[in-house]
Design a protein around this motif. Structure first.
Motif, PDB file in Angstrom:
ATOM      1  N   GLU A  55      -8.793 -26.671  16.517  1.00 33.85           N
ATOM      2  CA  GLU A  55      -9.585 -27.477  15.596  1.00 33.85           C
ATOM      3  C   GLU A  55     -10.309 -26.557  14.614  1.00 33.85           C
ATOM      4  O   GLU A  55     -10.742 -25.467  14.969  1.00 33.85           O
ATOM      5  CB  GLU A  55     -10.605 -28.316  16.368  1.00 33.85           C
ATOM      6  CG  GLU A  55     -10.000 -29.362  17.286  1.00 33.85           C
ATOM      7  CD  GLU A  55      -9.348 -30.496  16.498  1.00 33.85           C
ATOM      8  OE1 GLU A  55      -9.771 -30.746  15.336  1.00 33.85           O
ATOM      9  OE2 GLU A  55      -8.421 -31.134  17.035  1.00 33.85           O
ATOM     10  N   SER A  76     -13.230 -26.763  13.430  1.00 32.29           N
ATOM     11  CA  SER A  76     -14.617 -26.517  13.844  1.00 32.29           C
ATOM     12  C   SER A  76     -14.697 -25.401  14.882  1.00 32.29           C
ATOM     13  O   SER A  76     -15.677 -24.647  14.908  1.00 32.29           O
ATOM     14  CB  SER A  76     -15.238 -27.797  14.403  1.00 32.29           C
ATOM     15  OG  SER A  76     -14.492 -28.267  15.528  1.00 32.29           O
ATOM     16  N   VAL A  77     -13.693 -25.275  15.739  1.00 29.40           N
ATOM     17  CA  VAL A  77     -13.672 -24.214  16.747  1.00 29.40           C
ATOM     18  C   VAL A  77     -13.607 -22.850  16.066  1.00 29.40           C
ATOM     19  O   VAL A  77     -14.312 -21.906  16.452  1.00 29.40           O
ATOM     20  CB  VAL A  77     -12.477 -24.395  17.708  1.00 29.40           C
ATOM     21  CG1 VAL A  77     -12.308 -23.183  18.623  1.00 29.40           C
ATOM     22  CG2 VAL A  77     -12.659 -25.661  18.533  1.00 29.40           C
ATOM     23  N   GLN A  90     -16.946 -22.114  13.879  1.00 33.09           N
ATOM     24  CA  GLN A  90     -18.076 -21.835  14.764  1.00 33.09           C
ATOM     25  C   GLN A  90     -17.917 -20.487  15.455  1.00 33.09           C
ATOM     26  O   GLN A  90     -18.884 -19.720  15.580  1.00 33.09           O
ATOM     27  CB  GLN A  90     -18.197 -22.960  15.800  1.00 33.09           C
ATOM     28  CG  GLN A  90     -19.460 -22.897  16.652  1.00 33.09           C
ATOM     29  CD  GLN A  90     -19.557 -24.059  17.611  1.00 33.09           C
ATOM     30  OE1 GLN A  90     -18.544 -24.604  18.066  1.00 33.09           O
ATOM     31  NE2 GLN A  90     -20.778 -24.470  17.933  1.00 33.09           N
ATOM     32  N   SER A 146      -7.091 -20.535  25.241  1.00 29.22           N
ATOM     33  CA  SER A 146      -7.398 -21.911  25.609  1.00 29.22           C
ATOM     34  C   SER A 146      -6.950 -22.240  27.029  1.00 29.22           C
ATOM     35  O   SER A 146      -5.858 -21.838  27.464  1.00 29.22           O
ATOM     36  CB  SER A 146      -6.721 -22.868  24.627  1.00 29.22           C
ATOM     37  OG  SER A 146      -6.918 -24.206  25.021  1.00 29.22           O
ATOM     38  N   ASP A 154     -11.722 -25.070  24.565  1.00 25.08           N
ATOM     39  CA  ASP A 154     -11.742 -24.766  23.138  1.00 25.08           C
ATOM     40  C   ASP A 154     -13.145 -24.841  22.539  1.00 25.08           C
ATOM     41  O   ASP A 154     -13.536 -23.990  21.735  1.00 25.08           O
ATOM     42  CB  ASP A 154     -10.822 -25.719  22.373  1.00 25.08           C
ATOM     43  CG  ASP A 154      -9.361 -25.581  22.798  1.00 25.08           C
ATOM     44  OD1 ASP A 154      -9.093 -24.875  23.788  1.00 25.08           O
ATOM     45  OD2 ASP A 154      -8.498 -26.184  22.136  1.00 25.08           O
ATOM     46  N   ASP A 155     -13.907 -25.873  22.905  1.00 27.36           N
ATOM     47  CA  ASP A 155     -15.213 -26.059  22.280  1.00 27.36           C
ATOM     48  C   ASP A 155     -16.247 -25.041  22.752  1.00 27.36           C
ATOM     49  O   ASP A 155     -17.396 -25.061  22.284  1.00 27.36           O
ATOM     50  CB  ASP A 155     -15.724 -27.485  22.501  1.00 27.36           C
ATOM     51  CG  ASP A 155     -15.929 -27.826  23.977  1.00 27.36           C
ATOM     52  OD1 ASP A 155     -15.631 -26.973  24.839  1.00 27.36           O
ATOM     53  OD2 ASP A 155     -16.387 -28.951  24.261  1.00 27.36           O
ATOM     54  N   GLN A 156     -15.841 -24.148  23.646  1.00 28.79           N
ATOM     55  CA  GLN A 156     -16.732 -23.094  24.120  1.00 28.79           C
ATOM     56  C   GLN A 156     -16.257 -21.700  23.717  1.00 28.79           C
ATOM     57  O   GLN A 156     -16.799 -20.689  24.176  1.00 28.79           O
ATOM     58  CB  GLN A 156     -16.869 -23.171  25.641  1.00 28.79           C
ATOM     59  CG  GLN A 156     -17.643 -24.381  26.136  1.00 28.79           C
ATOM     60  CD  GLN A 156     -19.096 -24.331  25.709  1.00 28.79           C
ATOM     61  OE1 GLN A 156     -19.768 -23.322  25.896  1.00 28.79           O
ATOM     62  NE2 GLN A 156     -19.582 -25.420  25.123  1.00 28.79           N
TER      63      GLN A 156
END
Length: 337
Positions: free
Chosen positions: A50, A52-53, A56, A170, A198-200
């Motif tokens: 993503e 955003s991943v 960020q 991932s 992924d979001d981490q």
């Protein structure tokens, strides 16, 4: 690597009209850079992630590293188009470049059977960069596994530049067939691999140990299974470090955490007052990462190293054991195999 040639005359003989000179030729390596010198850092990220991943992670992993970075570079891979590497002189330019080249699903591979081209990206970086890559660091955000498993030539290429490869991978790969390839690449270049959701990605410990402290003083890869203990190669601590000895241990060569339970890494020297150890556990708040870290003060000494470990089954696991710091040394520590 640059070679320095030096001649030393050891004797002379005069015979009739001839003069015979005997000499020794000394050949030594002149280092192009040293481990603590500013370096080029490549941020390579999969188009399958993503946007955003990636954005960020770029901010969280690299902001504040300007004192140690000579050039920033970024590249988006796993696309149907050829990948271009962009170079920046500072973090602001780098962050702008990343955000201008975020993942775009319309450019992605159309099948999960297609392997990642992450290995090709690393190879191209070392082949075509217009800048010196001595001591360079590559950070890969991986979503898709490669289909290749032979990295012999690539490892040789990275090592020839005193390079290092870190991977944040991932827990839910999008394709590819060889999940251990990138892990092995980081293992053989004194880097780390952190398996995460992924979001981490942005919160990876690679920021604190492999980037903020980029000089590796100890690197060992050891294969374990079940419960046991193993003697590791000794640790040469060149001096008492002002910032402490920053250890990092990758406890699994895959994610998420499933079989790891605990480890204890200990060091001992009969003449030292700083003998001790580093415990790692499968605690709830650490389940999203396969890296455990700890900072300790060690005297200058040679330490005997021992690893005790516990896993819930007998699957073979290659652990990555590292000590990173920021210290001026005039030699390159050896690579771990």
């Amino acid at each position: 690597m640059k070679l320095k040639f030096k001649f030393k005359i050891i004797s002379e003989i005069f015979q009739e009209n001839f003069r015979f000179i005997f000499f020794k030729l000394y050949i030594s390596e002149t280092l192009e850079c040293l481990p603590a010198d500013p370096k080029t850092i490549l941020f390579a990220y999969s188009n399958d992630l993503e946007a955003s991943v990636v954005s960020q992670s770029a901010r969280a992993l690299f902001v504040g590293l300007g004192f140690s970075v000579k050039k920033f570079a970024n590249v988006r891979f796993d696309t149907s188009q050829s990948a271009e590497i962009y170079y920046s002189d500072n973090f602001k330019q780098f962050n702008t470049s990343v955000n201008a080249n975020l993942p775009d699903p319309s450019l992605g591979f159309k099948s999960s059977s297609i392997g990642s081209d992450s290995l090709k990206i690393v190879e191209n970086f070392y082949d075509i960069s217009p800048f010196s890559l001595c001591g360079s660091i590559v950070v890969i955000l991986s979503k898709r596994n490669p289909n290749e498993n032979d990295i012999t030539n690539l490892v040789t290429k990275v090592r020839s530049h005193h390079g290092m490869v870190h991977v944040i991978s991932s827990n839910t790969p999008s394709g590819g067939s060889q999940p251990l390839t990138l892990y092995d690449l980081s293992s053989k270049t004194n880097g780390l691999t952190d398996f995460r959701n992924d979001d981490q990605f942005y919160n990876s410990q690679i920021r604190s140990v492999g980037l903020f402290w980029p000089v590796v003083l100890y690197a060992v890869n050891t294969v374990v299974s079940g419960n046991g203990s193993t003697v590791l190669p000794p640790l040469l601590q060149p001096c008492q470090l002002p910032n402490g000895a920053n250890f990092a241990v990758t406890v699994q060569n895959h994610g998420p955490i499933d079989t790891f339970q605990s480890f204890h890494l200990s060091w001992y020297n009969a003449s030292s007052t700083s003998n001790g150890g580093f415990h790692g556990y499968n605690s709830y708040f650490e389940k999203n990462s396969t890296i455990r870290t700890g900072g300790y003060t060690l005297d200058a000494a040679i330490y005997n190293m021992t690893l005790d470990y516990s896993y819930s089954d007998n699957t073979l696991i290659k652990m990555q054991i590292r000590q990173y710091n920021w210290i001026q040394i005039n030699y390159w520590p050896p690579y771990a195999d």
